[in-house]
Design a protein around this motif. Structure first.
Motif, PDB file in Angstrom:
ATOM      1  N   GLY A  20       0.790  -1.229   0.000  1.00 22.30           N
ATOM      2  CA  GLY A  20       0.000   0.000   0.000  1.00 22.30           C
ATOM      3  C   GLY A  20       0.815   1.268   0.000  1.00 22.30           C
ATOM      4  N   THR A  21       2.133   1.175   0.128  1.00 18.02           N
ATOM      5  CA  THR A  21       2.922   2.397   0.237  1.00 18.02           C
ATOM      6  C   THR A  21       4.071   2.477  -0.753  1.00 18.02           C
ATOM      7  N   THR A  22       4.154   1.571  -1.696  1.00 17.98           N
ATOM      8  CA  THR A  22       5.283   1.594  -2.618  1.00 17.98           C
ATOM      9  C   THR A  22       4.856   1.682  -4.081  1.00 17.98           C
ATOM     10  N   GLY A  23       3.640   2.077  -4.358  1.00 12.86           N
ATOM     11  CA  GLY A  23       3.203   2.270  -5.737  1.00 12.86           C
ATOM     12  C   GLY A  23       3.015   0.990  -6.528  1.00 12.86           C
ATOM     13  N   MET A  24       2.894  -0.135  -5.856  1.00 14.14           N
ATOM     14  CA  MET A  24       2.824  -1.395  -6.589  1.00 14.14           C
ATOM     15  C   MET A  24       1.499  -1.608  -7.303  1.00 14.14           C
ATOM     16  N   ARG A  25       0.503  -0.759  -7.052  1.00 12.78           N
ATOM     17  CA  ARG A  25      -0.722  -0.876  -7.851  1.00 12.78           C
ATOM     18  C   ARG A  25      -0.394  -0.699  -9.324  1.00 12.78           C
ATOM     19  N   LEU A  26       0.678   0.004  -9.598  1.00  9.21           N
ATOM     20  CA  LEU A  26       1.092   0.253 -10.972  1.00  9.21           C
ATOM     21  C   LEU A  26       1.538  -1.034 -11.665  1.00  9.21           C
ATOM     22  N   PHE A  27       2.093  -1.979 -10.907  1.00  9.55           N
ATOM     23  CA  PHE A  27       2.671  -3.180 -11.491  1.00  9.55           C
ATOM     24  C   PHE A  27       1.946  -4.459 -11.110  1.00  9.55           C
ATOM     25  N   GLY A  28       0.894  -4.375 -10.338  1.00  2.04           N
ATOM     26  CA  GLY A  28       0.162  -5.570  -9.953  1.00  2.04           C
ATOM     27  C   GLY A  28       0.693  -6.185  -8.677  1.00  2.04           C
ATOM     28  N   TYR A  29       0.201  -7.355  -8.395  1.00  2.00           N
ATOM     29  CA  TYR A  29       0.570  -8.063  -7.181  1.00  2.00           C
ATOM     30  C   TYR A  29       1.967  -8.674  -7.304  1.00  2.00           C
ATOM     31  N   ALA A  30       2.616  -8.875  -6.172  1.00  2.00           N
ATOM     32  CA  ALA A  30       3.915  -9.554  -6.175  1.00  2.00           C
ATOM     33  C   ALA A  30       3.779 -10.935  -6.811  1.00  2.00           C
ATOM     34  N   ALA A  31       2.657 -11.599  -6.568  1.00  2.00           N
ATOM     35  CA  ALA A  31       2.435 -12.921  -7.147  1.00  2.00           C
ATOM     36  C   ALA A  31       2.462 -12.885  -8.678  1.00  2.00           C
ATOM     37  N   ASP A  32       2.103 -11.745  -9.264  1.00  2.13           N
ATOM     38  CA  ASP A  32       2.126 -11.604 -10.723  1.00  2.13           C
ATOM     39  C   ASP A  32       3.545 -11.447 -11.263  1.00  2.13           C
ATOM     40  N   GLN A  33       4.493 -11.139 -10.392  1.00  2.00           N
ATOM     41  CA  GLN A  33       5.867 -10.872 -10.827  1.00  2.00           C
ATOM     42  C   GLN A  33       6.798 -12.071 -10.656  1.00  2.00           C
ATOM     43  N   VAL A 111       7.602 -25.294   2.179  1.00  4.24           N
ATOM     44  CA  VAL A 111       8.498 -24.216   2.600  1.00  4.24           C
ATOM     45  C   VAL A 111       9.128 -23.608   1.355  1.00  4.24           C
ATOM     46  N   VAL A 112       8.850 -22.341   1.124  1.00  4.15           N
ATOM     47  CA  VAL A 112       9.431 -21.627  -0.011  1.00  4.15           C
ATOM     48  C   VAL A 112      10.883 -21.322   0.340  1.00  4.15           C
ATOM     49  N   THR A 113      11.793 -21.782  -0.498  1.00  9.84           N
ATOM     50  CA  THR A 113      13.214 -21.551  -0.237  1.00  9.84           C
ATOM     51  C   THR A 113      13.819 -20.512  -1.167  1.00  9.84           C
ATOM     52  N   SER A 114      13.156 -20.238  -2.287  1.00 10.39           N
ATOM     53  CA  SER A 114      13.686 -19.261  -3.234  1.00 10.39           C
ATOM     54  C   SER A 114      12.567 -18.808  -4.176  1.00 10.39           C
ATOM     55  N   ILE A 115      12.570 -17.523  -4.469  1.00 12.92           N
ATOM     56  CA  ILE A 115      11.642 -16.971  -5.465  1.00 12.92           C
ATOM     57  C   ILE A 115      12.438 -16.049  -6.371  1.00 12.92           C
ATOM     58  N   GLU A 116      12.212 -16.188  -7.666  1.00 16.17           N
ATOM     59  CA  GLU A 116      12.811 -15.270  -8.629  1.00 16.17           C
ATOM     60  C   GLU A 116      11.697 -14.369  -9.148  1.00 16.17           C
ATOM     61  N   TYR A 117      11.874 -13.060  -8.959  1.00 15.56           N
ATOM     62  CA  TYR A 117      10.896 -12.070  -9.413  1.00 15.56           C
ATOM     63  C   TYR A 117      11.414 -11.346 -10.644  1.00 15.56           C
ATOM     64  N   GLN A 118      10.491 -10.918 -11.512  1.00 13.41           N
ATOM     65  CA  GLN A 118      10.856  -9.944 -12.532  1.00 13.41           C
ATOM     66  C   GLN A 118      10.664  -8.579 -11.881  1.00 13.41           C
ATOM     67  N   LEU A 119      11.581  -7.661 -12.109  1.00 13.02           N
ATOM     68  CA  LEU A 119      11.521  -6.352 -11.470  1.00 13.02           C
ATOM     69  C   LEU A 119      11.243  -5.277 -12.509  1.00 13.02           C
ATOM     70  N   PRO A 120      10.176  -4.505 -12.320  1.00 17.39           N
ATOM     71  CA  PRO A 120       9.887  -3.412 -13.255  1.00 17.39           C
ATOM     72  C   PRO A 120      10.821  -2.238 -13.002  1.00 17.39           C
ATOM     73  N   ASN A 121      10.912  -1.349 -13.959  1.00 17.01           N
ATOM     74  CA  ASN A 121      11.680  -0.128 -13.760  1.00 17.01           C
ATOM     75  C   ASN A 121      11.004   0.738 -12.710  1.00 17.01           C
ATOM     76  N   TYR A 122      11.795   1.425 -11.905  1.00 11.53           N
ATOM     77  CA  TYR A 122      11.276   2.322 -10.875  1.00 11.53           C
ATOM     78  C   TYR A 122      10.567   3.496 -11.561  1.00 11.53           C
ATOM     79  N   PRO A 123       9.312   3.784 -11.196  1.00 11.43           N
ATOM     80  CA  PRO A 123       8.551   4.810 -11.910  1.00 11.43           C
ATOM     81  C   PRO A 123       8.850   6.238 -11.490  1.00 11.43           C
TER      82      PRO A 123
END
Length: 178
Positions: A20-33, A111-123
């Protein structure tokens, strides 16, 4: 997320991950990344899985996953350089279900041991939204009007997120608000 107690590989993504405080509405949920995950399942299997086929879907912001492929670590020793990732035995793990369940369905699948996310450019600079009012402290309204002002504020917040033109905001400005 913005809370220091939620790790990116645990509760934050497991609960879909919308900050709610980092502008992620712009890029969707973390699960989408998420582009790949690694887990230890309740069976003890150490698995890695990711989408391997997808299609564009006009109804979604991201491509829709149509196939998920997974691999089992056949040599789960401490030294990661000695791990051997191989296709799992047929039917050992339903990676399609696991992929959709773990990304937002909670943390009860292993138990999640690792997640690889795609990272969008900082807006650029983000604008945090104040979501509550202490009318007795912040505004000199008579008590009879406080309920009206509070409801107006809540309606403004809802419109700023879901109908930004109603409050004179662009879609981009709305997405940059927490």
């Amino acid at each position: 997320g913005a809370v220091g107690t939620g790790g990116a590989a645990g509760g934050y993504m497991g609960g879909t991950g919308l900050s709610g405080t980092t502008g992620m509405r712009l890029f969707g949920y973390a699960a989408d990344q998420v582009v790949q995950m690694e887990m230890v399942l309740p069976s003890g299997d150490h698995v890695r899985f990711s989408p391997t086929e997808w299609v564009d879907d006009d109804q979604l912001a991201w491509p829709r996953t149509t196939k998920v492929t997974g691999w089992c670590n056949s040599n789960p020793v401490e030294d990661e350089t000695k791990w051997l990732w191989e296709f799992c035995p047929q039917g050992a793990v339903n990676f399609e279900d696991l992929w959709h369940s773990v990304r937002g369905g909670g943390n009860g699948f292993g138990v999640v041991t690792s997640i690889e996310y795609q990272l969008p450019n900082y807006p650029g600079p983000l604008v945090p939204a104040k979501t509550s009012l202490n009318l007795a402290k912040e505004a000199p309204f008579p008590s009879a009007l406080q309920d009206v002002v509070q409801k107006t504020w809540v309606n403004f917040l809802i419109d700023s997120q879901w109908n930004p033109s109603a409050v004179g905001m662009t879609e981009e400005e709305s997405n940059l608000c927490g």
